[in-house]
Write a protein that holds these residues in place. Structure first.
Motif, short mmCIF file in Angstrom:
data_model
loop_
_atom_site.label_atom_id
_atom_site.label_comp_id
_atom_site.label_asym_id
_atom_site.label_seq_id
_atom_site.Cartn_x
_atom_site.Cartn_y
_atom_site.Cartn_z
N ILE A 26 0.94 -1.21 0.02
CA ILE A 26 -0.04 0.14 -0.09
C ILE A 26 0.86 1.25 0.10
O ILE A 26 1.55 1.40 1.06
N SER A 27 0.66 2.04 -1.05
CA SER A 27 1.57 3.35 -1.00
C SER A 27 0.53 4.56 -0.69
O SER A 27 -0.38 4.70 -1.38
N THR A 104 5.67 6.17 -6.24
CA THR A 104 5.12 5.10 -5.53
C THR A 104 5.72 3.54 -6.33
O THR A 104 5.80 3.66 -7.47
N ARG A 105 5.55 2.65 -5.25
CA ARG A 105 5.74 1.23 -5.93
C ARG A 105 5.00 0.35 -5.61
O ARG A 105 4.86 -0.95 -6.00
N GLY A 106 3.61 0.69 -4.95
CA GLY A 106 2.87 0.01 -4.41
C GLY A 106 1.80 -0.72 -5.52
O GLY A 106 1.68 -0.52 -6.58
N ASP A 107 0.99 -1.95 -5.07
CA ASP A 107 -0.06 -2.52 -5.76
C ASP A 107 -1.22 -1.58 -5.89
O ASP A 107 -1.92 -1.48 -6.50
N VAL A 108 -1.37 -0.73 -4.58
CA VAL A 108 -2.32 0.29 -4.68
C VAL A 108 -1.87 1.53 -4.08
O VAL A 108 -0.92 1.51 -3.28
N VAL A 109 -2.22 2.35 -4.45
CA VAL A 109 -2.06 3.89 -3.96
C VAL A 109 -3.19 4.79 -3.45
O VAL A 109 -4.10 4.80 -4.14
N GLU A 132 -12.24 -7.24 -4.44
CA GLU A 132 -13.40 -7.92 -5.32
C GLU A 132 -13.15 -7.50 -6.75
O GLU A 132 -14.07 -7.67 -7.57
N GLY A 133 -12.22 -6.42 -6.99
CA GLY A 133 -11.88 -6.35 -8.75
C GLY A 133 -11.92 -4.79 -8.97
O GLY A 133 -11.90 -4.61 -10.08
N TYR A 134 -12.35 -3.97 -8.01
CA TYR A 134 -12.37 -2.62 -8.36
C TYR A 134 -11.07 -1.96 -8.55
O TYR A 134 -10.17 -2.09 -7.66
N ASP A 135 -10.91 -1.05 -9.47
CA ASP A 135 -9.60 -0.54 -9.78
C ASP A 135 -9.49 0.79 -9.00
O ASP A 135 -8.40 1.53 -8.84
N VAL A 136 -10.54 1.67 -8.85
CA VAL A 136 -10.73 2.94 -8.12
C VAL A 136 -11.76 2.72 -7.24
O VAL A 136 -12.72 2.23 -7.45
N LEU A 179 -8.49 4.85 -3.30
CA LEU A 179 -7.77 3.87 -3.91
C LEU A 179 -7.54 3.93 -5.28
O LEU A 179 -8.62 3.94 -6.07
N LEU A 180 -6.21 3.92 -5.86
CA LEU A 180 -6.03 3.56 -7.39
C LEU A 180 -5.12 2.32 -7.26
O LEU A 180 -4.11 2.18 -6.72
N ASP A 181 -5.78 1.34 -8.29
CA ASP A 181 -4.85 0.19 -8.49
C ASP A 181 -3.50 0.72 -9.29
O ASP A 181 -3.56 1.85 -9.85
N ALA A 182 -2.22 -0.18 -9.11
CA ALA A 182 -1.04 0.23 -9.73
C ALA A 182 -1.38 0.43 -11.12
O ALA A 182 -0.54 1.33 -11.85
N ARG A 183 -2.17 -0.14 -11.90
CA ARG A 183 -2.45 -0.01 -13.44
C ARG A 183 -2.95 1.16 -13.79
O ARG A 183 -2.77 1.72 -14.73
#
Length: 194
Positions: A26-27, A104-109, A132-136, A179-183
């Motif tokens: 978590i970043s 950032t280097r996290g899986d989520v930011v 659950e699969g949400y990206d934002v 929350l933002l996914d790394a992608r």
């Protein structure tokens, strides 16, 4: 201190079926302008609520005029999870957030304010939605009672005017706490505009 009235609404992309790591990094991106008194409290709350989670702290000193940078440097000397981006002058919160995202280097930011207006407990709820699969996942303030009357009125005016002229309206009372996914962060980094 914290605002328990934060609720959230998630955004799922078509490609969000990617498997999520069981123990994501978590970043937390934390813009700081004259926050020397808040940083210790912020870290204490983060360590209390996020104990057992892998966390990196990306503090962005936005040209503070107090001892914020000294406090951050001392913190970084004693905690390998802490990283600092330092601006020589104040560029504003948006520039600080962009710089933080770039480091950032996290899986989520998750961007957060240093003054604890964003409740850390909501980070755990964000993570549940991400799994659950949400990206934002956006934080949404359902109660602005702690804001001054002037802030409430200007916020109402802003959303009213913006959503009247915008092709893509934005939901009222949604700030930077999300929350933002790394992608998603990688996509934002690729955009040339600021």
């Amino acid at each position: 201190m914290t605002n328990p009235s934060t609720i959230m609404f998630p955004v799922r992309s078509a490609a969000s079926a990617n498997p999520r790591p069981a123990d994501p990094l978590i970043s937390l991106v934390v813009p700081c302008y004259n926050e020397e008194a808040s940083i210790g409290l912020f870290m204490g709350e983060a360590n209390r609520v996020l104990a057992g989670h892998r966390v990196e702290f990306v503090f962005v000193n936005d040209g503070s005029r107090d001892n914020t940078l000294v406090v951050l440097m001392t913190l970084a000397e004693n905690d390998t999870r802490v990283r600092i981006v330092n601006f020589t002058r104040n560029f504003g919160k948006e520039a600080a957030l962009t710089a933080g995202l770039d480091h950032t280097r996290g899986d989520v930011v998750i961007p957060m304010d240093a003054d604890l207006q964003d409740p850390f407990e909501t980070v755990l709820l964000f993570l549940d939605k991400w799994r659950e699969g949400y990206d934002v996942v956006n934080g949404f303030r359902k109660d602005r009672a702690t804001d001054t009357l002037a802030k409430r009125l200007t916020a109402k005016w802003f959303y009213s005017v913006f959503n009247t002229i915008a092709d893509n309206p934005i939901p009222e009372n949604v700030g930077d706490f999300r929350l933002l996914d790394a992608r998603v962060v990688a996509t934002l980094r690729a955009l040339p505009e600021r």
